[in-house]
Design a protein around this motif. Structure first.
Motif, short mmCIF file in Angstrom:
data_model
loop_
_atom_site.label_atom_id
_atom_site.label_comp_id
_atom_site.label_asym_id
_atom_site.label_seq_id
_atom_site.Cartn_x
_atom_site.Cartn_y
_atom_site.Cartn_z
N ASP A 161 -10.54 2.87 6.38
CA ASP A 161 -11.14 2.32 5.17
C ASP A 161 -10.08 2.28 4.07
O ASP A 161 -9.49 3.31 3.74
N ALA A 162 -9.87 1.11 3.50
CA ALA A 162 -8.79 0.94 2.53
C ALA A 162 -8.99 1.79 1.28
O ALA A 162 -8.04 2.38 0.76
N ALA A 163 -10.22 1.86 0.78
CA ALA A 163 -10.48 2.62 -0.45
C ALA A 163 -10.24 4.11 -0.23
O ALA A 163 -9.69 4.81 -1.09
N VAL A 164 -10.63 4.61 0.92
CA VAL A 164 -10.41 6.02 1.24
C VAL A 164 -8.91 6.30 1.37
O VAL A 164 -8.40 7.31 0.86
N MET A 165 -8.19 5.41 2.03
CA MET A 165 -6.76 5.60 2.20
C MET A 165 -6.03 5.54 0.87
O MET A 165 -5.08 6.31 0.64
N GLU A 166 -6.43 4.64 -0.01
CA GLU A 166 -5.79 4.54 -1.32
C GLU A 166 -5.98 5.82 -2.11
O GLU A 166 -5.05 6.33 -2.74
N ARG A 167 -7.19 6.37 -2.07
CA ARG A 167 -7.46 7.61 -2.79
C ARG A 167 -6.70 8.78 -2.19
O ARG A 167 -6.20 9.65 -2.90
N ALA A 168 -6.59 8.80 -0.87
CA ALA A 168 -5.84 9.86 -0.20
C ALA A 168 -4.37 9.81 -0.58
O ALA A 168 -3.73 10.85 -0.79
N THR A 228 -14.59 13.33 9.08
CA THR A 228 -15.73 12.46 8.75
C THR A 228 -15.74 12.14 7.26
O THR A 228 -16.77 12.16 6.59
N VAL A 229 -14.56 11.85 6.71
CA VAL A 229 -14.44 11.48 5.30
C VAL A 229 -14.63 9.97 5.19
O VAL A 229 -13.83 9.20 5.71
N LEU A 230 -15.70 9.55 4.53
CA LEU A 230 -16.09 8.15 4.53
C LEU A 230 -16.06 7.49 3.15
O LEU A 230 -16.17 6.26 3.06
N ALA A 231 -15.92 8.27 2.08
CA ALA A 231 -16.00 7.71 0.73
C ALA A 231 -14.90 8.27 -0.16
O ALA A 231 -14.51 9.43 -0.03
N PRO A 232 -14.39 7.45 -1.11
CA PRO A 232 -13.35 7.93 -2.02
C PRO A 232 -13.75 9.17 -2.81
O PRO A 232 -12.91 10.04 -3.06
N MET A 278 0.84 -1.20 0.00
CA MET A 278 0.00 0.00 0.00
C MET A 278 0.88 1.25 0.00
O MET A 278 1.80 1.37 0.79
N THR A 279 0.59 2.17 -0.90
CA THR A 279 1.34 3.42 -0.95
C THR A 279 1.03 4.27 0.28
O THR A 279 -0.14 4.49 0.59
N PRO A 280 2.05 4.73 1.00
CA PRO A 280 1.77 5.56 2.17
C PRO A 280 1.23 6.92 1.78
O PRO A 280 1.50 7.42 0.68
N THR A 281 0.46 7.51 2.66
CA THR A 281 0.02 8.88 2.45
C THR A 281 1.14 9.81 2.90
O THR A 281 2.19 9.37 3.34
N ALA A 282 0.92 11.11 2.78
CA ALA A 282 1.97 12.07 3.10
C ALA A 282 2.33 12.01 4.58
O ALA A 282 1.47 11.74 5.42
N PRO A 283 3.58 12.24 4.93
CA PRO A 283 3.95 12.25 6.36
C PRO A 283 3.25 13.39 7.09
O PRO A 283 2.95 14.43 6.49
N PHE A 284 3.01 13.18 8.37
CA PHE A 284 2.38 14.24 9.15
C PHE A 284 3.40 15.37 9.31
O PHE A 284 4.52 15.14 9.74
N PRO A 285 3.03 16.60 8.96
CA PRO A 285 4.01 17.70 9.00
C PRO A 285 4.34 18.12 10.43
O PRO A 285 3.59 17.86 11.37
N ARG A 307 -3.21 8.75 -3.37
CA ARG A 307 -3.14 9.22 -4.75
C ARG A 307 -3.04 10.74 -4.81
O ARG A 307 -2.39 11.31 -5.70
N HIS A 308 -3.69 11.40 -3.85
CA HIS A 308 -3.66 12.86 -3.79
C HIS A 308 -2.58 13.39 -2.85
O HIS A 308 -2.52 14.59 -2.59
N ALA A 309 -1.73 12.50 -2.33
CA ALA A 309 -0.63 12.88 -1.42
C ALA A 309 -1.13 13.66 -0.21
O ALA A 309 -0.54 14.65 0.21
N MET A 310 -2.23 13.18 0.37
CA MET A 310 -2.82 13.86 1.53
C MET A 310 -2.21 13.36 2.84
O MET A 310 -1.66 12.26 2.92
N VAL A 311 -2.33 14.19 3.85
CA VAL A 311 -1.99 13.81 5.22
C VAL A 311 -3.23 13.14 5.81
O VAL A 311 -4.32 13.71 5.75
N THR A 312 -3.06 11.93 6.33
CA THR A 312 -4.23 11.18 6.80
C THR A 312 -4.16 10.90 8.29
O THR A 312 -3.10 10.64 8.85
N MET A 313 -5.34 10.93 8.92
CA MET A 313 -5.45 10.66 10.34
C MET A 313 -6.73 9.84 10.56
O MET A 313 -7.75 10.36 11.00
N PRO A 314 -6.68 8.53 10.23
CA PRO A 314 -7.87 7.70 10.38
C PRO A 314 -8.14 7.35 11.83
O PRO A 314 -7.24 7.27 12.65
#
Length: 212
Positions: free
Chosen positions: A95-102, A71-75, A1-8, A104-111
Motif C-alpha cells: 500500500d503506497a500510503a502505508v509505505m510513504e508513512r513508514a 498486519t499494518v494496513l493504515a497510515p 518514492m523515498t525508500p524505507t530503512a534498509p533491512f538490518p 517518514r518514520h525511517a522504518m524497516v518494511t516488509m510488505p
C-alpha cells in the motif's frame, strides 16, 4: 518514492510472528524468543492491545532487537507503531500510503506480495524486503521464478505455512528471511514452550545457512 530503512543484518534471518499475544505475556515470550537467538519480533495488529505489547517488548529488549507490527494496513497505525517504539512494519499487502508513512518514520518494511507486479511495485515504493505471502501456495519454485528477475541484493522472505522444516528448500529459491507464526507461537503457550520452539528454529537455521 523515498525508500524505507534498509533491512538490518540479523544473526539469523528469522522473524517471530506472535499473533494473539497479550500484553500480560508479551515481555516473557519476547525475551524467551530473543534469548533463543531470534532478534526480529512482530506482533500482528489483530492481536489484543498490540501497541501495548509492542511498547513493552521494545523497552525490554536490547536496542539491537528489531521489534514491530504485522498486519499494518493504515497510515494511522504506522504512526502508532512509531509511538510505541516499533521499527519493523510488516503487512500482507503493498500500500503506497502505508509505505510513504513508514519511510517518514525511517522504518524497516516488509510488505506482502504474491505476483511479479506486486513485487516490483513494492520495490518501486522502497520496500526494505519482500514478504512472499502465502509462501506455502507459491512454494520455492514460484518464488525462485520471480527471484530471478528481482534485484539481486533485495532481501526476500517467505511467510505463511512455513516452518523450520522448509528452510533448505526455500534457501535454494533465494529466500533469506522467514516469518515463523503458528509453528513458533500459539495463544496459550508458555514462554518456556515458545523458547523451546524458537531454539529449534534457530538451530535449524544454523544447520541450513551456517552461522558467522
Amino acid at each position: 518514492m523515498t525508500p524505507t530503512a534498509p533491512f538490518p543484518r540479523l544473526q539469523r534471518g528469522l522473524v517471530a510472528i506472535l499473533r494473539g499475544l497479550t500484553p500480560a505475556e508479551a515481555v516473557g515470550v519476547a525475551e524467551a524468543v530473543h534469548a533463543a537467538g531470534i532478534e526480529a519480533i512482530e506482533v500482528p495488529l489483530n492481536s489484543p492491545e498490540p501497541f501495548s505489547s509492542i511498547a513493552a517488548i521494545a523497552r525490554a529488549l536490547p536496542a539491537t532487537a528489531l521489534v514491530g507490527a504485522g498486519t499494518v494496513l493504515a497510515p494511522a497505525d504506522v504512526d502508532r507503531l512509531s509511538e510505541a517504539g516499533g521499527r519493523l512494519l510488516v503487512s500482507p499487502n503493498i500500500d503506497a500510503a502505508v509505505m510513504e508513512r513508514a519511510a517518514r518514520h525511517a522504518m524497516v518494511t516488509m510488505p506482502g506480495v504474491f505476483t511479479p507486479t506486486e513485487a516490483f511495485r513494492a520495490v518501486a515504493l522502497g520496500a526494505s524486503a519482500l514478504k512472499f505471502f502465502p509462501a506455502s501456495v507459491l512454494g520455492p519454485g514460484g518464488i525462485a521464478a520471480m527471484r530471478a528477475v528481482l534485484p539481486k541484493d533485495l532481501a526476500v522472505g517467505a511467510v505463511g505455512g512455513v516452518s523450520e522444516k522448509d528452510f533448505a528448500g526455500y534457501k535454494a529459491a533465494g529466500v533469506s528471511l522467514f516469518g515463523l507464526g503458528s509453528s513458533l507461537f500459539k495463544p496459550g503457550m508458555t514462554a518456556a514452550e515458545v523458547g523451546k520452539r524458537a531454539r529449534a528454529a534457530a538451530e535449524a537455521w544454523d544447520s541450513a545457512f551456517g552461522q558467522d
